[in-house]
Design an enzyme around this catalytic site. Sequence first.
Site, PDB file in Angstrom:
ATOM      1  N   LYS A   1       0.770  -1.115  -0.070  1.00  0.00           N
ATOM      2  CA  LYS A   1      -0.009   0.171  -0.030  1.00  0.00           C
ATOM      3  C   LYS A   1       0.852   1.211  -0.079  1.00  0.00           C
ATOM      4  CE  LYS A   1      -1.931   2.894   1.975  1.00  0.00           C
ATOM      5  NZ  LYS A   1      -1.753   4.543   2.139  1.00  0.00           N
TER       6      LYS A   1
ATOM      7  N   GLU B   1       8.585  16.081  16.051  1.00  0.00           N
ATOM      8  CA  GLU B   1       9.209  15.838  14.685  1.00  0.00           C
ATOM      9  C   GLU B   1       8.442  16.827  13.812  1.00  0.00           C
ATOM     10  OE1 GLU B   1       8.015  12.146  12.680  1.00  0.00           O
ATOM     11  OE2 GLU B   1      10.181  11.844  12.312  1.00  0.00           O
TER      12      GLU B   1
ATOM     13  N   CYS C   1      12.861  10.668   8.511  1.00  0.00           N
ATOM     14  CA  CYS C   1      12.544  10.241   9.798  1.00  0.00           C
ATOM     15  C   CYS C   1      13.837  10.415  10.787  1.00  0.00           C
ATOM     16  CB  CYS C   1      12.185   8.925   9.799  1.00  0.00           C
ATOM     17  SG  CYS C   1      13.319   7.946   8.761  1.00  0.00           S
TER      18      CYS C   1
ATOM     19  N   GLU D   1       9.128   1.208  11.392  1.00  0.00           N
ATOM     20  CA  GLU D   1      10.133   2.203  11.377  1.00  0.00           C
ATOM     21  C   GLU D   1       9.457   3.433  11.466  1.00  0.00           C
ATOM     22  OE1 GLU D   1      12.008   5.123  10.252  1.00  0.00           O
ATOM     23  OE2 GLU D   1      12.299   4.019   8.270  1.00  0.00           O
TER      24      GLU D   1
END
Length: 534
Positions: free
Chosen positions: A225, A432, A335, A301
């Site tokens: 996906k 973040e 990330c 992750e």
Amino acid sequence: MAARISSFLSRSSSSSFALLSRGTNSSLRRGILRYGTAASVEEPIKPSVNVEYNQLLIDGKFVDAASGKTFPTLDPRTGETIAHVSEGDAEDINRAVIAARKAFDEGPWPKMTAYERQRILLRCADLVEKHNDEIAALETWDSGKPFEQCAQIEVPMFVRLFRYYAGWADKIHGLTVPADGPYHVQTLHEPIGVAGQIIPWNFPLVMFAWKVGPALACGNSIVMKTAEQTPLSALYVSKLFLEAGLPPGVLNVVSGFGPTAGAALASHMDVDKIAFTGSTATGKVILELSARSNLKDVTLELGGKSPFIVCEDADVDKAVELAHFALFFNQGQCCCAGSRTFVHERVYDEFVEKAKARALKRAVGDPFKSGIEQGPQIDSDQFKKILKYINSGVESGATLQAGGDRLGSKGFYIQPTVFSDVKDDMLIAQDEIFGPVQSILKYKSTDEVIKRANNSQYGLAAGVFTQNLDNANRLMRALRVGTVWINCFDTFDAAIPFGGYKMSGIGREKGEYSLKNYLQVKAVVTALDNPAWL
Ligand code: NAI
Ligand code: MG
């Protein structure tokens, strides 16, 4: 690949990179530096590719969604539609899982010899390499990443990953284990079965390769996906895989949204494993969906707030350049971005001055233009979220050294932004941001910086910049993160494992470690009639 990244890094820092986006007219308003409107971000360059594949790939064929629905994928330079793409949901995921199951249970893939699988994977790599520039252009168009970054780093990295995992395909084997008794004990390393994979938009091709490469090498079939912001490159590449001889149903690609297609995949009863990359919040949802369905194996992750530590002995010019790259690479949408720049007090003022000057020199503009270091952010949600964080930085008392606003009036461009005097409890030092916003913090001692660097819910990566071996040794051991880069950053070879401590994830991808995600171990115990054979 490490070499390619460092050559990109040194090129991008060279003064030959044109300054396309910075106006001369900067003024201070509410503490925010405003840049002039840049012509370079107003007139988008026409990409040299067309969108050929916009349907779902199920059982080796491109098909419409069962519902007939489509969704637009947007060009981040303008916010305008590039193409309408079939929108998969639960029914399509189910069709794809049925195809993947059939390919696994009945099809040739897990049954063919490892050497044959290896040859197909190598052909996949060759075809992607052959179409390097078309794929890179599609990726730039859909995601806003600089074309040179896609063409020189990301597509080649994809190829390298496929060749690396093709190499593993015929080197996967179990053990013979000595037991305390008259038994012959062996382990078989078998593919898990149907692997569900959900990837984000910040590295659509690279994330695809990190997940698909090892899953295929181990003999699994896949339902992928992709992210709703960036569906195009995976479809193009998958078409090449069919050409390379990948049997139908082994790789199915469903474009669509998280709460519909993504959730259907994570909760499907006939999916044996799910691998996810994205936000920590969604990672938690994935784990829960697995627990509520069939306890499928999960690797995650997730996000980060990675420290980049500049020690007092550092060469400041080099540290500034590397810290700049660590944060601003890929529009800050990494990330593992070095998003807490800790600088020793002895070099702090010099560092801040130079970091500001470097950010003001960053070449922002149309990502198709040569020499551009930074394109637009991915979409309007991320764009607004980043501007909100910038505002919060100003309001919480950090000093805005550069940037602070959008760039131009079209699309999702943001000025490279630098804050100094950032304190640990400010939102910009904790969350973040996922954008071009550098936060510079001051520290006094190694003990102190270890504590502060580790004081985060995340533990993805860290950078250490020093010439002092003791400092490097101490920091590398004390930092609770999955990767420590010493005097480098974002060095991502196929063989180097990557993953997070704490809330940055579960498991490791890349390298030999990733094979574990796609294999299970069967113990086979055979009684021996004649103990003398022991
Ligand atoms: P996200 O984590 O929601 O999306 C990543 C992938 O998960 C996409 O394919 C999405 O469709 C899918 N997804 C979303 N909700 C789902 C659900 N309920 N079930 C199954 N799949 C689902 O991230 P998003 O919304 O694109 O970005 C939000 C923030 O996440 C960013 O601002 C950034 O901080 C972080 N992020 C981190 C990434 C990383 O590499 N660690 C990558 C992308 C985003
Ligand atoms: Mg797009």
